[in-house]
Design an enzyme around this catalytic site. Sequence first.
Site, PDB file in Angstrom:
ATOM      1  N   ALA A  60       0.767  -1.593  -0.614  1.00  0.00           N
ATOM      2  CA  ALA A  60      -0.009  -0.208  -0.188  1.00  0.00           C
ATOM      3  C   ALA A  60       0.987   1.561  -0.179  1.00  0.00           C
ATOM      4  CB  ALA A  60      -1.403   0.232   1.316  1.00  0.00           C
ATOM      5  N   ASP A 247      -3.955  -2.706   4.274  1.00  0.00           N
ATOM      6  CA  ASP A 247      -4.113  -1.810   3.107  1.00  0.00           C
ATOM      7  C   ASP A 247      -5.320  -0.270   3.858  1.00  0.00           C
ATOM      8  OD1 ASP A 247      -3.041  -2.551   1.048  1.00  0.00           O
ATOM      9  OD2 ASP A 247      -3.399  -4.340   1.743  1.00  0.00           O
ATOM     10  N   LYS A 258      -3.858  -8.233   3.112  1.00  0.00           N
ATOM     11  CA  LYS A 258      -3.927  -9.742   2.607  1.00  0.00           C
ATOM     12  C   LYS A 258      -4.680 -10.724   2.373  1.00  0.00           C
ATOM     13  CE  LYS A 258      -1.699  -9.805  -0.971  1.00  0.00           C
ATOM     14  NZ  LYS A 258      -2.534  -9.599  -2.126  1.00  0.00           N
TER      15      LYS A 258
END
Length: 355
Positions: A60, A247, A258
């Site tokens: 990110a 993220d 993830k």
Amino acid sequence: MTQDASIDYDRYDHVRPIRWTGDALELLDQRVLPFTVVHEACRSSEDVAEAIHALTVRGAPAIGIAAAWGVVLAGRSLEAGDAADAARQLEPALQQLNAARPTAVNLAWALARMRRALAAVAPGQDWREALERESRAIEAEDLAANRAMGRAGAALIAPGSGVLTHCNTGSLATAGFGTALGVIRAGVADGRVERVFATETRPWNQGARLTVWELGQDGIDATLIADSAAAHLMKTGQVQWVVVGADRICANGDTANKIGTYQLAIAARHHGVKFMVVAPSSTVDMATASGELIEIEERDPAELLAFRGKRVVAEGVRAWNPVFDVAPHDLIDAIVTEQGVVERPDAARMRALFG
């Protein structure tokens, strides 16, 4: 942010995934690591958007930094009389960059900063120089934030501990040092982290291809495990913390990361293993109340049906390929940012730190 003299940053931080040459953005192609180390030159914002979508660059923070430089490249091709005219002409490029990866909030955050930098340009000032200055600031701030997070996160870990990490959150995913991997680096340097385990992180194998390679570059020993071995590893008592990146972190502490992170959080709670999320404050999205509101990116199912370009699944088999999942805040023991640490996160504790 003061640098801790006890941590030799140069020793524990050799890899850089993003290089600005003045004419192009050079991205370390993470799709071909660890056996091939090559940089892909992006000379337009379209090149950068494609590199982000294709996972040439990933993580990110790194995506946000790359996107910022993509805006600089887009500005190179414009004939604009002033910053306001440039802003209008740049908007399609910004939209294309934003659409490359929808889940990681850092991408939209970096592009918003570039818009604000352009809006702040006074009449007669060089708007192209302002864009380049803002990109450099985003990159420099990320590196400083990672080092601060490394110290803060490592301080939560008892000396002699084992840690498990998922995906890649190191220098390859950031401007340098890393988020979750920065905590591990600082923990190793400070004698707190004694054992490091990393998951493969299917289907792109970022843990197997990137994390253990990157740690090896810095002389940090790490043991690779299959994703499906994580719960058994926790049961053996070899790990005391799971340390992951993010993220997007919601206003209540729910965290998108993830795919596979959610099941690690469940297993950690069952086995009495602590669970830490490490991310810069730019990843915190106080405008999104909870994880149910996050758009979960899905990629081509073909990524599950083949390995290194060769199909490994029978014809006619369907696949589902979500890239992220959401770990609920009540399974998270600590969220570590450069602004501070939120322990046992919930909406009230998040609001106390982030407003």
